[in-house]
Each structure stands twice: as C-alpha cells, then as structure tokens.
Write an enzyme that holds these catalytic residues in place. Structure first.
Site, short mmCIF file in Angstrom:
data_model
loop_
_atom_site.label_atom_id
_atom_site.label_comp_id
_atom_site.label_asym_id
_atom_site.label_seq_id
_atom_site.Cartn_x
_atom_site.Cartn_y
_atom_site.Cartn_z
N HIS A 43 18.78 3.54 33.56
CA HIS A 43 19.57 4.78 33.52
C HIS A 43 20.92 4.49 32.86
O HIS A 43 21.53 3.46 33.14
CB HIS A 43 19.79 5.30 34.94
CG HIS A 43 20.67 6.51 35.00
ND1 HIS A 43 20.21 7.77 34.65
CD2 HIS A 43 21.98 6.65 35.33
CE1 HIS A 43 21.21 8.64 34.80
NE2 HIS A 43 22.29 7.97 35.21
N GLY A 78 0.80 -1.22 0.00
CA GLY A 78 0.00 0.00 0.00
C GLY A 78 0.83 1.27 0.00
O GLY A 78 2.04 1.27 -0.23
N THR A 79 0.16 2.38 0.29
CA THR A 79 0.82 3.68 0.31
C THR A 79 1.93 3.72 1.34
O THR A 79 3.02 4.25 1.09
CB THR A 79 -0.21 4.79 0.61
OG1 THR A 79 -1.14 4.87 -0.48
CG2 THR A 79 0.47 6.14 0.78
N CYS A 80 1.68 3.17 2.52
CA CYS A 80 2.65 3.24 3.62
C CYS A 80 4.02 2.77 3.18
O CYS A 80 5.02 3.46 3.36
CB CYS A 80 2.15 2.42 4.80
SG CYS A 80 3.37 2.29 6.13
N ALA A 140 -1.10 4.20 9.41
CA ALA A 140 -0.86 2.81 9.08
C ALA A 140 -1.19 1.89 10.25
O ALA A 140 -1.81 0.83 10.08
CB ALA A 140 0.60 2.62 8.65
#
Length: 454
Positions: A432, A39-41, A309
């Site tokens: 951390h 698709g477009t994604c 998406a």
C-alpha cells in the site's frame, strides 16, 4: 556441411526466443531471417507503437498537470523527435538481439528460406542448410481489403503509418480492433481528428461488451467519431480523401489507415513440397506444435491461436522443449491480452459472456479504480477490475480496464495459471498504496464484501 540441431525460420518474438532458449540448453541453432531481426513486433508493431504511445502519454499527463500542482508552460510536441526516438529504440533492441545471438552461439543466417526436404532448407544467396529439426516462425503481415488500395502515402497500413513525417490533421481508421484503437488513441492525443469505421457492432470485438462500450464512450467524449456496424464503400482522392461509409455517410480526411487484422507469411516457404498441411493460410499443427511433416514444428502467427508476441514466445519455448523430449502440450487458456489504449485494457481467461456461454455456474465481482487511494492520488480513477469465477471460487477470467492494466494482468495470469482460488488470492498481502490492491479488493468483493467497497 554443418548439421544443426534446430534451424528456425524467422527471428520474431517466436523465432529469436526459441533460438536463444535452445542454445542455452546446449543445442546447435541457426536462425534464418530475410529482413531485420525482431520481426513485426519489434520493427513495425509492439515496440514501435508503444514507444510513440509512451511519448503522447507523457504529453497528455503534462497537459493535465496543473490540477496536481505542477505548472508546465509552453509544452509542445516535437513529432520528428518522437519518430527519431522510436527508431532509436527499435535499432537498439534489434542490435541487442544480435548481440544475444553472438553471445549464445546462435548462427544468424540472412536470406529467404524455403523448405527443400526432410531436414533441409534452401536459403536464397547462401545455399542449403541441414538441421535435425526445423521450427517455422515466419510470422504474419498486414491484411488488406480488396476494395481499398494501400498506396503508402494517402492510404496507409499499420506498417507504413509508422514512417509518416507529419501529424495528419485528420485520419480515418478502417477497423476498430486492437491495432485500430491503439492508433486512434495515438493520433487523437497528437491532435488529429480521428474517425473509426468498424464492421462489427462493437469496438475491440475480442473483449467483453462492457469494456468495448466503456472504451467507445471514452473515445467519443475525447472527440473520436465512431461508426459501428459500418463499412467503407469507396475512397476518392481529391485535395483531401473523400471516404464513403455505408448508410449514405461521407467523411473528408487527410489520411486513411487500414487496420483490419493480419495474415500468416506461409506462401513462399515450400510447405506443399514437404507435405505440410495448411488451413486458411495457417499451418496445421498438433497439440505439441508438430506439423504433418516429421521433424518440422510451427509456432506463433503461422499457427492457430491469438496473434500475440508473448504467445509466439510461449510457442517457441514449448516447441524446443518438445524437440528435447519433454512432451509439453499447448495450452492457450492463460495467454493474457493487452491493449494500450487510454485507459489500458487487459484480460486473461474467459470474459463474462464467454463464461456464461460455456459454464452453468458463473459468479462475478468488480471493484472500481475510483475507490483506490493510489488511483485517486494519481488522478487515474477511470476503470475497474472484474473477476469472473464460479461458486467454488475457481478463477475463470479476469478483466482490467484502467491505468497500468497491462502490467497488473500479470498477477491475474499467475493466479489463474497456478490454479489458486479467489479466497486464496484475497489473502495475498499487497503493498500500500499501489494499484495492485484493486485486485485484492476485487477478490474480497468476490468472496463477500470488498474492504473499501460501499
């Protein structure tokens, strides 16, 4: 003729995910695609643009590396190689989807699909296909402005701009939304002179005014010209392109990019013939994603909700679950929004303005990136995390403006989805030194006082 349990029209992030999910749950599935899978994604959107943005991000970091004790001389951009790598990434991922289809037993049917009747789809060049259930995942395409003709050469859409063969000396972007700002960031770092014309009073109007203003100030500082509450009145092609902007202003540029949103691909599906209702081009569905025709569902950009998406993938899985009898209702309240500008922007839930418009009891807290050891050592101190909640500690929304915001929003999305309180979030141990500590510091600030706050 084989009858499938589910036939899916479209293989974008809604369609192909639905196909794989349904197949892995034992259903016989066909996915019908008239173009490339993904698709477009994959082919003209998320993956393509982020590949290019990743390249320019590396280039930008190298240019700033001397301050961190890293000398890199003679570094330059190879635009042709950047574009080739983008194409390689797309081709590799496209092939990956087809491999997954074969491994999962999903039949990929190539051709234009049209609904023919209950449980029937006509595929151009193939013939008819039968299915007990149908999912429409036809996606969307770029929207156009009637007064501006996109010629694919001088005046570009967000599709064909991905195929240019040289960096333009200057480019004017019509539309300061998500896509427009991402391309502005890209071309600015490539060295183009960038101008944005946005019809609303802020950039990225889907985000909070605070973030929109912050992004505007950073872009202007980096040399981007921005015209807000303005529109393009005319485009005249000469040696360069002369663009007239409302207010009597004029800009001469090499290229124009039209980026004003998207519209659903629903016109050629035969919706009317099977009694499927639409509104402004989008297919009307109920809270289970069922259309007005029995046995037919619709997902992704074809229906209401954000044009994202990951929202389409969520829809696809939910529709399959409902076909399998699980009765899941749609809930878009925890769909994260991500914008790959520099710095990145991400949010989930309500903005501060949205919360105050709908809730009487709103409380906010913010923690800056500059107070983070990890952000400081990486020289990425621009940004903040904001938690929007209420006096009971419910998380109404989270906004992140800064490095890796689009990765960090996943934790905030999980916290909001699981319904934990802000004080519970503050007790989660964060490694951390990491940027994720900023989320914990913001939650401490919400509860009273940030550990590293002033």
């Amino acid at each position: 003729m084989k009858t499938y349990d589910i036939a899916i029209i479209g293989s974008g992030p809604g369609g192909y995910v639905a196909g794989l999910y349904a197949s892995r749950h034992g259903l016989n599935v066909a996915v019908i695609e008239k173009d490339f899978v993904g698709g477009t994604c994959l082919n003209r959107g998320c993956i393509s643009t982020k590949s290019l943005l990743n390249s320019v991000s590396i280039f930008s970091k190298i240019k700033k590396a001397a301050a961190l004790g890293v000398k890199a001389e003679g570094v330059s951009l190879d635009f042709a190689r950047m574009m080739a790598r983008k194409n390689e990434v797309v081709a590799r991922l496209r092939a990956g989807i087809e491999t997954l289809f074969r491994a999962a037993g999903v039949d990929l049917v190539r051709g234009q699909a049209r609904l023919k009747g209950p449980g029937a789809i006509s595929v151009a060049g193939i013939g008819d296909l039968k299915a007990n259930n149908i999912i429409i995942a036809a996606g969307s395409r770029v929207a156009e402005i009637p007064s501006i003709r996109i010629d694919g050469s001088s005046v570009l859409s967000s599709d064909n701009v991905l195929d240019i063969n040289a960096i333009p000396a200057s480019i004017l972007i019509v539309g300061g939304g998500v896509i427009g700002c991402e391309f502005a960031n890209l071309f600015n770092k490539l060295g183009s002179k960038v101008t944005i014309v946005e019809i609303t009073e802020t950039l990225i109007p889907t985000q909070s005014r605070e973030i929109a203003k912050k992004l505007e100030l950073i872009m202007k500082k980096e040399g981007v010209d921005i015209y807000l509450a303005s529109k393009v009145e005319s485009i005249e092609k000469r040696t360069d392109i002369s663009v007239k902007i409302s207010g009597g202003r004029s800009v001469d540029v090499e290229k124009v990019l039209v980026s004003v949103g998207r519209r659903p691909n629903t016109e050629s599906l035969g919706l009317e013939e099977v009694g499927i209702k639409t509104e402004s081009g989008r297919i009307c569905v109920d809270e289970y994603l069922r259309t007005s025709a029995d046995g037919i569902y619709a997902i992704g950009d074809c229906v209401s909700g954000p044009l994202l998406a990951h929202k389409a993938s969520y829809d696809g899985i939910l529709a399959c679950d409902n076909i399998m009898g699980k009765n899941r209702r749609v809930d878009y309240s925890n769909i994260p929004n991500c914008i790959w500008t520099d710095p990145e922007i991400a949010s989930v839930g309500l903005s501060e303005e949205g919360a105050k418009a709908s809730c009487a009891d709103v409380k906010t807290a913010k923690f800056p990136y500059i107070a983070s050891g990890k952000a400081y050592l990486e020289a990425e101190t621009e940004g903040f995390v904001k938690i929007i909640g209420n006096s009971g500690g419910d998380i109404l929304g989270v906004e992140i403006f800064g490095k890796d915001a689009c990765n960090l929003i996943g934790e905030a999305t999980l916290a909001r989805t699981m319904g934990i309180k802000v004080n519970e979030w503050s007790r989660v141990v964060h490694a951390h030194p990491t940027l994720s500590e900023i989320l914990q510091e913001a939650s401490h600030a919400f509860c009273g006082k940030a550990i590293h706050g002033i």
